[in-house]
Scaffold this active site. Sequence first.
Site, PDB file in Angstrom:
ATOM      1  N   ASP A   1      -1.608  -1.298  -3.919  1.00  0.00           N
ATOM      2  CA  ASP A   1      -1.920  -0.541  -5.135  1.00  0.00           C
ATOM      3  C   ASP A   1      -0.764  -0.612  -6.130  1.00  0.00           C
ATOM      4  OD1 ASP A   1      -0.048   1.331  -4.028  1.00  0.00           O
ATOM      5  OD2 ASP A   1      -1.688   2.271  -2.912  1.00  0.00           O
TER       6      ASP A   1
ATOM      7  N   ASP B   1      -4.067 -10.632 -15.667  1.00  0.00           N
ATOM      8  CA  ASP B   1      -5.131 -11.614 -15.489  1.00  0.00           C
ATOM      9  C   ASP B   1      -6.259 -11.304 -16.467  1.00  0.00           C
ATOM     10  OD1 ASP B   1      -6.548 -13.762 -14.129  1.00  0.00           O
ATOM     11  OD2 ASP B   1      -5.329 -13.215 -12.387  1.00  0.00           O
TER      12      ASP B   1
ATOM     13  N   ASP C   1      -8.453 -16.744 -16.539  1.00  0.00           N
ATOM     14  CA  ASP C   1      -9.256 -17.303 -15.455  1.00  0.00           C
ATOM     15  C   ASP C   1     -10.288 -18.290 -15.996  1.00  0.00           C
ATOM     16  OD1 ASP C   1      -9.982 -17.049 -12.552  1.00  0.00           O
ATOM     17  OD2 ASP C   1     -11.901 -16.456 -13.432  1.00  0.00           O
TER      18      ASP C   1
ATOM     19  N   GLU D   1      -6.107 -21.092 -16.786  1.00  0.00           N
ATOM     20  CA  GLU D   1      -6.605 -21.829 -15.624  1.00  0.00           C
ATOM     21  C   GLU D   1      -7.674 -22.782 -16.135  1.00  0.00           C
ATOM     22  OE1 GLU D   1      -8.424 -20.912 -11.204  1.00  0.00           O
ATOM     23  OE2 GLU D   1      -9.207 -19.819 -12.921  1.00  0.00           O
TER      24      GLU D   1
ATOM     25  N   ASN E   1      -0.505   4.557  -0.136  1.00  0.00           N
ATOM     26  CA  ASN E   1      -1.205   5.783   0.286  1.00  0.00           C
ATOM     27  C   ASN E   1      -1.934   5.666   1.626  1.00  0.00           C
ATOM     28  OD1 ASN E   1      -3.339   4.160  -0.407  1.00  0.00           O
ATOM     29  ND2 ASN E   1      -4.089   5.444  -2.097  1.00  0.00           N
TER      30      ASN E   1
ATOM     31  N   HIS F   1      -3.386 -17.284  -5.521  1.00  0.00           N
ATOM     32  CA  HIS F   1      -4.342 -16.505  -4.726  1.00  0.00           C
ATOM     33  C   HIS F   1      -5.531 -17.329  -4.256  1.00  0.00           C
ATOM     34  CE1 HIS F   1      -5.739 -16.545  -8.837  1.00  0.00           C
ATOM     35  NE2 HIS F   1      -6.953 -16.278  -8.399  1.00  0.00           N
ATOM     36  N   ASP F   2      -5.727 -18.519  -4.826  1.00  0.00           N
ATOM     37  CA  ASP F   2      -6.857 -19.372  -4.457  1.00  0.00           C
ATOM     38  C   ASP F   2      -6.453 -20.550  -3.570  1.00  0.00           C
ATOM     39  OD1 ASP F   2      -8.888 -17.995  -5.754  1.00  0.00           O
ATOM     40  OD2 ASP F   2      -8.622 -19.081  -7.635  1.00  0.00           O
TER      41      ASP F   2
ATOM     42  N   ASP G   1       0.854  -1.185   0.000  1.00  0.00           N
ATOM     43  CA  ASP G   1       0.000   0.000   0.000  1.00  0.00           C
ATOM     44  C   ASP G   1       0.895   1.243   0.000  1.00  0.00           C
ATOM     45  OD1 ASP G   1      -1.912   1.953   0.443  1.00  0.00           O
ATOM     46  OD2 ASP G   1      -2.144   1.482   2.569  1.00  0.00           O
TER      47      ASP G   1
ATOM     48  N   ASP H   1      -4.327   3.665   2.705  1.00  0.00           N
ATOM     49  CA  ASP H   1      -5.745   3.306   2.802  1.00  0.00           C
ATOM     50  C   ASP H   1      -5.955   1.835   3.157  1.00  0.00           C
ATOM     51  OD1 ASP H   1      -5.106   2.012   0.447  1.00  0.00           O
ATOM     52  OD2 ASP H   1      -6.641   2.998  -0.776  1.00  0.00           O
TER      53      ASP H   1
END
Length: 558
Positions: free
Chosen positions: A28, A97, A198, A255, A22, A331-332, A20, A24
């Site tokens: 990013d 992706d 995907d 995938e 900034n 990520h899965d 990150d 939040d």
Amino acid sequence: MDNWWKNSVVYQVYPASYQDSNGDGIGDLPGITKRLDYIKKLGVDIVWLSPIYKSPQVDNGYDISDYRAINPDFGNMEDFDKLLEKAHDLGLKIMMDLVVNHTSDENKWFEESRKGKDNPYRDYYIWRDGKDGQAPNNWGSFFTGPAWKYDQDSGQYYLHLFAPQQPDLNWENPNVRHTVYDMMNWWADKGVDGFRMDVISYISKPEGLPDAIKSKDEQYGNPEALVANGKREHEFLQEMNKNVMSKHQMVTVGEAPAVTTEEAEKYSNLNGNELNMVFQFEHMGLDGSKNPALGRWSNRKALLSDIRENLTKWQLALYGKAWNSLYWNNHDQPRVVSRFGDDSTEEYRVLSAKMLATMLHFQQGTPYIFEGEEIGMTNAYFKKLSDYVDLDSINSYHQLVDEQDLLDAPTMLKYLGMHSRDNARTPMQWDATENAGFSTGSTWEKMNQNYKEINVSKALDDPNSIFYYYQELIRLRHQLPVITDGKYELVERNEDDPKVYAYTRRDKETTLLVILNYTKENLERNYSVPENAKLLISNYKDDQDDRLRPYEAKVYQY
């Protein structure tokens, strides 16, 4: 260079969780740009970005509302251009992706489509009348519940294999296909070097959309056998290749849930008229529940015999015909060191992470490293349901505990701790400061609480860290052609060993012998290593010949 991706290594970045910039609490694009020098230091060739497109984030960006815009949480197109420019300056390629089985229901195509049956975009999606007041067929969503949602205003049901906010595109419509190809070429013209696609094996739906097989205890049928590797799948991908990939020096990986070795030969054939490679999932299902109703939800460890059998099958089946992708994490998937390795002690975490990396990185194919894998990040083991963010995990909890009463709450929480997708999505652990140096704000996903012990800063200060071991594995792949091109073979007598995995890679000049202890036991094994063999890499500092120490990995070259 043709087939440049064959001896490349890919590093996957999950943007929301990487860095990150900034405050939040959400990672990013400027944050990723800041960390590109670190990625370059690791030695990889390609950076794969999980979706950064504009999205309502119902499914963490896999629900895209605008394919040509950046999600404001991640920055803007100028930020992307800067990231792309710096990556290319460092010699890194960028893989995007591509999510084109479905869109967001906030995509302008779907907003037009639901306006009525006469709208030009109606046929961009799969709309059907119901049957006797019910859905068009018995399909269930992969995210639980039915795969059909009734739209009151336009008077029909639309198909969503995933969340109701993710309507499936109708690939039978040539306008859909060519709109997608135009979008892909737009990104390629910007300088993007490839696409990870995907659930691409789901795009060709069966004629007539027949009911799926289901047991009497199941409310909905599982449509995967009907939608995976469909009748027109390869036709569509060859058309995509002709319209997009053939015009650019790209890397592509699909995938492909439910893909077989036979289908993979078509997807990733060496003629290059479809994709470069596919992700298969068979080895990711080896530790699932033995109760089909529970799916992947369990806490049992995969047997080495099953892992060896599966990896060997894919190595032998595709050799000389197609190309493998090699991965433990994404990520899965939960963290491999917690899943197939041993994170019970610091010593075993480091040893087993290096052992698993060795197992994979000496096989034929393109290796994929998921952010944090290179420092041995572990599962988060959250204790409360409220700690979880992942839609699939939360839905599965309610289905299995509250609705079907198949599991009690403590057991399901234990299973989530092992298999939830949140385990991969906790923020990257950069250092021991607040929020692991990921953000100065409140983080979108809870931090893994072990970040003070496991972080990049600590790894870079330790010459024996997992990071430098991965760096050496990548260097060897770039240096030794046998890793890219050599023939794979199990060591004789190793087919039935429940504790040790041993295989060779061989070309005309070089043989590599890979020996891996999958246990925390001290073992004795004799593999008749030639006297002239050189110990190429090991996760121990010395070699004790026929003795294998806990999670020992060693590779000989001769």
